[in-house]
Scaffold this active site. Sequence first.
Site, mmCIF file in Angstrom:
data_model
loop_
_atom_site.group_PDB
_atom_site.id
_atom_site.type_symbol
_atom_site.label_atom_id
_atom_site.label_comp_id
_atom_site.label_asym_id
_atom_site.label_seq_id
_atom_site.Cartn_x
_atom_site.Cartn_y
_atom_site.Cartn_z
ATOM 1 N N GLU A 161 0.849 -1.324 0.205
ATOM 2 C CA GLU A 161 -0.112 0.006 -0.065
ATOM 3 C C GLU A 161 0.825 1.169 0.059
ATOM 4 O O GLU A 161 0.521 2.253 -0.780
ATOM 5 C CB GLU A 161 -1.074 0.111 1.181
ATOM 6 C CG GLU A 161 -2.103 -1.068 1.207
ATOM 7 C CD GLU A 161 -2.771 -0.996 0.176
ATOM 8 O OE1 GLU A 161 -2.968 -0.161 -0.697
ATOM 9 O OE2 GLU A 161 -3.608 -2.010 -0.206
ATOM 10 N N ASN A 193 1.539 3.882 -3.240
ATOM 11 C CA ASN A 193 0.942 5.273 -3.035
ATOM 12 C C ASN A 193 2.113 6.319 -3.610
ATOM 13 O O ASN A 193 1.698 7.205 -4.393
ATOM 14 C CB ASN A 193 0.679 5.649 -1.553
ATOM 15 C CG ASN A 193 -0.838 5.301 -1.169
ATOM 16 O OD1 ASN A 193 -1.557 4.832 -2.113
ATOM 17 N ND2 ASN A 193 -1.039 5.330 0.029
ATOM 18 N N ARG A 200 -8.780 3.246 -7.942
ATOM 19 C CA ARG A 200 -8.112 3.219 -6.775
ATOM 20 C C ARG A 200 -9.600 3.272 -5.930
ATOM 21 O O ARG A 200 -10.672 3.638 -6.452
ATOM 22 C CB ARG A 200 -7.318 4.604 -6.236
ATOM 23 C CG ARG A 200 -6.194 5.163 -7.278
ATOM 24 C CD ARG A 200 -5.105 4.134 -7.179
ATOM 25 N NE ARG A 200 -4.727 3.496 -6.124
ATOM 26 C CZ ARG A 200 -4.349 2.023 -5.841
ATOM 27 N NH1 ARG A 200 -4.134 1.348 -6.888
ATOM 28 N NH2 ARG A 200 -4.079 1.652 -4.743
#
Lengths: 104, 146
Positions: B48, B52, B106
Amino acid sequence: MNLTSDFESGRLTLYFSGELDHHQARDLMRQINDVLDELLPRECVVDLSSLRFMDSSGIAVIVRLSQRMKELGGRLWLEKPLGQPKRVIETAGIDRLAPVAITR
Amino acid sequence: MKAQNYIRLEFPSQSSNESFARASAAAFAAQLDPTLEELGDIKTAVSEAVTNCTVHAYPDCLGKIGMKLRILEGGVLEIGVRDWGKGIEDVEKARQPLFTTGGEERSGMGFTIMESFMDSLRVRSKPGKGTVVTMTRRIRGKSALR
Ligand SMILES: Nc1ncnc2c1ncn2[C@@H]1O[C@H](COP(=O)(O)OP(=O)(O)O)[C@@H](O)[C@H]1O
Ligand SMILES: [Mg+2]
């Protein structure tokens, strides 16, 4: 990440295997869209039993898929999520994000 | 806190490095003898944080990502992921479940997943300068199962 599929009497089964992350997600969504456009299924089952890893990019794929199934007037199930993917699906609370049923 | 061991990695923000980053983190964490579930949690949080950087910090170019892993006293794994990209205007808002600036690719669940899979999550960011995400997780390990 690998996608295979089965189609029988209006029901499409998608088998996800390997690892699903952002690197894989766009290509996977394109493949799924192609299959949906061609077959116009009434029911879609995603079999997750061979998926080893998934992050929130996979959640976005499932949400998008559920929207596409809704557009087709159909329904979506997730089948047999295990281990890490199961934990991610539960933590994201996917049932709050999209109308999907989860079966063991 | 004094680190008992650490590694530091640097790699470009191409998305193929996401799997490399989580596999490296898992290999480093192995010395704490984690359970399968703990390993899965570590991999997820790293995936994660690194994603990002790839997606949000450097939306239309390749940039540098730094990852640092430390083992602290008491079997605590600390994971730091840093970029020198776009930065976040409002961190508190960005951390809310479902908040995303990333469109339909997303889900807005990245920070929520990092938060629930780790014991702590700190986000420091400056628009135009970059972002540092620091997470910790105490690894109880397989011996806790015995
Ligand atoms: N490293 C980063 N650099 C810039 N913006 C970021 C970074 N990480 C997160 N963000 C911002 O925070 C939002 C929420 O992140 P996250 O919870 O992971 O959801 P998602 O990645 O699905 O958008 C992102 O949409 C983005 O606006
Ligand atoms: Mg994210």
